[in-house]
Scaffold this active site. Structure first.
Site, PDB file in Angstrom:
ATOM      1  N   GLU A  98       0.854  -1.191   0.000  1.00  0.00           N
ATOM      2  CA  GLU A  98       0.000   0.000   0.000  1.00  0.00           C
ATOM      3  C   GLU A  98       0.896   1.250   0.000  1.00  0.00           C
ATOM      4  OE1 GLU A  98      -3.026   1.918   3.365  1.00  0.00           O
ATOM      5  OE2 GLU A  98      -1.803   0.197   3.830  1.00  0.00           O
ATOM      6  N   ASP A 202      13.537  -2.559  14.083  1.00  0.00           N
ATOM      7  CA  ASP A 202      14.431  -1.561  13.454  1.00  0.00           C
ATOM      8  C   ASP A 202      13.789  -0.179  13.631  1.00  0.00           C
ATOM      9  OD1 ASP A 202      16.520  -0.436  12.059  1.00  0.00           O
ATOM     10  OD2 ASP A 202      15.984  -1.291  10.112  1.00  0.00           O
TER      11      ASP A 202
HETATM   12  P1  ADP Z   1      14.714   0.680   2.772  1.00  0.00           P
HETATM   13  O1  ADP Z   1      14.238  -0.736   2.874  1.00  0.00           O
HETATM   14  O2  ADP Z   1      15.589   0.913   1.581  1.00  0.00           O
HETATM   15  O3  ADP Z   1      15.360   1.208   4.046  1.00  0.00           O
HETATM   16  P2  ADP Z   1      12.193   2.026   3.434  1.00  0.00           P
HETATM   17  O4  ADP Z   1      11.228   0.916   3.664  1.00  0.00           O
HETATM   18  O5  ADP Z   1      12.760   2.671   4.652  1.00  0.00           O
HETATM   19  O6  ADP Z   1      13.395   1.558   2.485  1.00  0.00           O
HETATM   20  O7  ADP Z   1      11.467   3.100   2.509  1.00  0.00           O
HETATM   21  C1  ADP Z   1      12.156   4.197   1.951  1.00  0.00           C
HETATM   22  C2  ADP Z   1      11.361   5.477   2.159  1.00  0.00           C
HETATM   23  O8  ADP Z   1      10.117   5.378   1.484  1.00  0.00           O
HETATM   24  C3  ADP Z   1      11.007   5.730   3.613  1.00  0.00           C
HETATM   25  O9  ADP Z   1      11.972   6.543   4.230  1.00  0.00           O
HETATM   26  C4  ADP Z   1       9.660   6.423   3.549  1.00  0.00           C
HETATM   27  O10 ADP Z   1       9.818   7.825   3.464  1.00  0.00           O
HETATM   28  C5  ADP Z   1       9.059   5.949   2.244  1.00  0.00           C
HETATM   29  N1  ADP Z   1       8.039   4.899   2.435  1.00  0.00           N
HETATM   30  C6  ADP Z   1       8.209   3.682   3.023  1.00  0.00           C
HETATM   31  N2  ADP Z   1       7.091   2.951   2.975  1.00  0.00           N
HETATM   32  C7  ADP Z   1       6.161   3.723   2.349  1.00  0.00           C
HETATM   33  C8  ADP Z   1       4.777   3.534   1.990  1.00  0.00           C
HETATM   34  N3  ADP Z   1       4.158   2.384   2.222  1.00  0.00           N
HETATM   35  N4  ADP Z   1       4.150   4.536   1.370  1.00  0.00           N
HETATM   36  C9  ADP Z   1       4.785   5.700   1.088  1.00  0.00           C
HETATM   37  N5  ADP Z   1       6.075   5.932   1.378  1.00  0.00           N
HETATM   38  C10 ADP Z   1       6.769   4.963   2.007  1.00  0.00           C
END
Ligand code: ADP
Length: 297
Positions: A98, A202
């Site tokens: 999502e 985390d």
């Molecule tokens: P990684 O696994 O590379 O650390 P993240 O899961 O932290 O990546 O996601 C990268 C960035 O994307 C996050 O810092 C956040 O700002 C954004 N993000 C993460 N999940 C969502 C989501 N479901 N919807 C919108 N933005 C998201």
């Protein structure tokens, strides 16, 4: 590129609606993967998803992340992005969840986050670990079930990272101090018996946000059942979550007074992981944490 058509087919199968990647917008902020918002604007309503990409051999990491998001969602404690599908094509693996529009905090959002994390931690298991291994950053994280937290933390958390550090060329005093700490680990738990709480795993400030209504959201978990102090310690590692968070968490479920000492013990795991992922610049921090901990013995 085959990857985009595979993602489209996979989204259609999982959602029951056809999907075509008409727009993709790169999202920064992650440390491991490439992330995108993908949109299909052909229907009456625009549909958007969040997509992470990595090398094909990372599919297992994404499958574990999807399972962890489901476990967090079913706790009912806090909002997480609902996972939709994962797969691989060409030489890449992906995870689709999502898409959440992040917004601004309300005045009570941080307090709410504290209560919701306490509610998450109130979900307990009869053992430490999880049903599968996963990753912390890009590093493997072992989760073999154990009924003994001290053994679990010694072997599957600190010991694993120290061995990795040794293979990465970090020997000498770092390893000697690590040995000493692990030999005496039980001293840190003489008056305290951790429960096996459902942890995000985390929980630093880059992995939490607030949705359009100001409701807390957490993402990018490294989930397992463990001592809740490990999650709280990590919130303090890179910046902190703000005093209202700690007040409301403690109102809901007070932390043991020994937390202030064990905090370094738990954050050492993440700093060792940073030594292993990002190199020598974190080794001095790991050693000074070790020095503080050994001074308590
Ligand atoms: P990684 O696994 O590379 O650390 P993240 O899961 O932290 O990546 O996601 C990268 C960035 O994307 C996050 O810092 C956040 O700002 C954004 N993000 C993460 N999940 C969502 C989501 N479901 N919807 C919108 N933005 C998201």
């Amino acid at each position: 590129m085959q990857i985009w058509s595979s993602v489209e087919v996979s989204i259609a199968n999982a959602s029951g609606h056809s999907f075509s990647v008409q727009r993709k917008q790169s999202i920064s902020g992650g440390s491991i993967n490439r992330a995108y918002r993908i949109d299909d604007e052909s229907g009456r309503e625009r549909r958007s998803y969040f997509l992470k990409l990595n090398q094909a051999n990372r599919l297992n990491m994404f499958e574990a992340e999807a399972e962890a998001l489901l476990a967090l969602a079913s706790s009912g404690a806090i909002r997480v992005p609902q996972p939709l599908c994962s797969g691989q094509a060409d030489d890449q693996a992906w995870l689709v969840t999502e898409y959440i529009n992040f917004g601004r905090k309300r005045v009570d959002s941080t307090q709410l986050l504290g209560r919701q994390i306490a509610a998450l931690h109130a979900c307990e298991s009869d053992g430490f670990g999880w049903k599968r291994d996963n990753t912390i950053g890009a590093t493997a994280q072992l989760n073999s079930r154990s009924h003994d937290w001290i053994d679990f933390y010694r072997e599957q958390r600190l010991g694993f990272q120290f061995q990795l550090a040794s293979r990465n060329g970090f020997s000498g005093s770092l390893q000697q101090k690590g040995e000493q700490l692990m030999t005496h680990l039980d001293l840190f738990f003489s008056n305290y018996q951790p429960k096996a709480s459902l942890l995000h795993g985390d929980l630093w400030s880059g992995n939490r946000a607030f949705d359009e209504l100001g409701e807390p959201v957490v993402f990018d978990p490294a989930l397992y059942y463990g001592d809740r102090e490990a999650d709280i310690a990590m919130t303090e590692l890179f910046g902190g979550f703000g005093s209202e968070f700690y007040e409301s968490y403690n109102d809901a479920w007070p932390l043991d007074e020994g937390y202030v000492i064990r905090k370094d013990l738990y954050n050492l795991y993440h700093i060792l992981n940073h030594v292993n992922l990002f190199g020598a610049s974190y080794a001095a921090q790991a050693e000074s944490m070790l020095d503080r901990l050994l001074a308590e013995i």
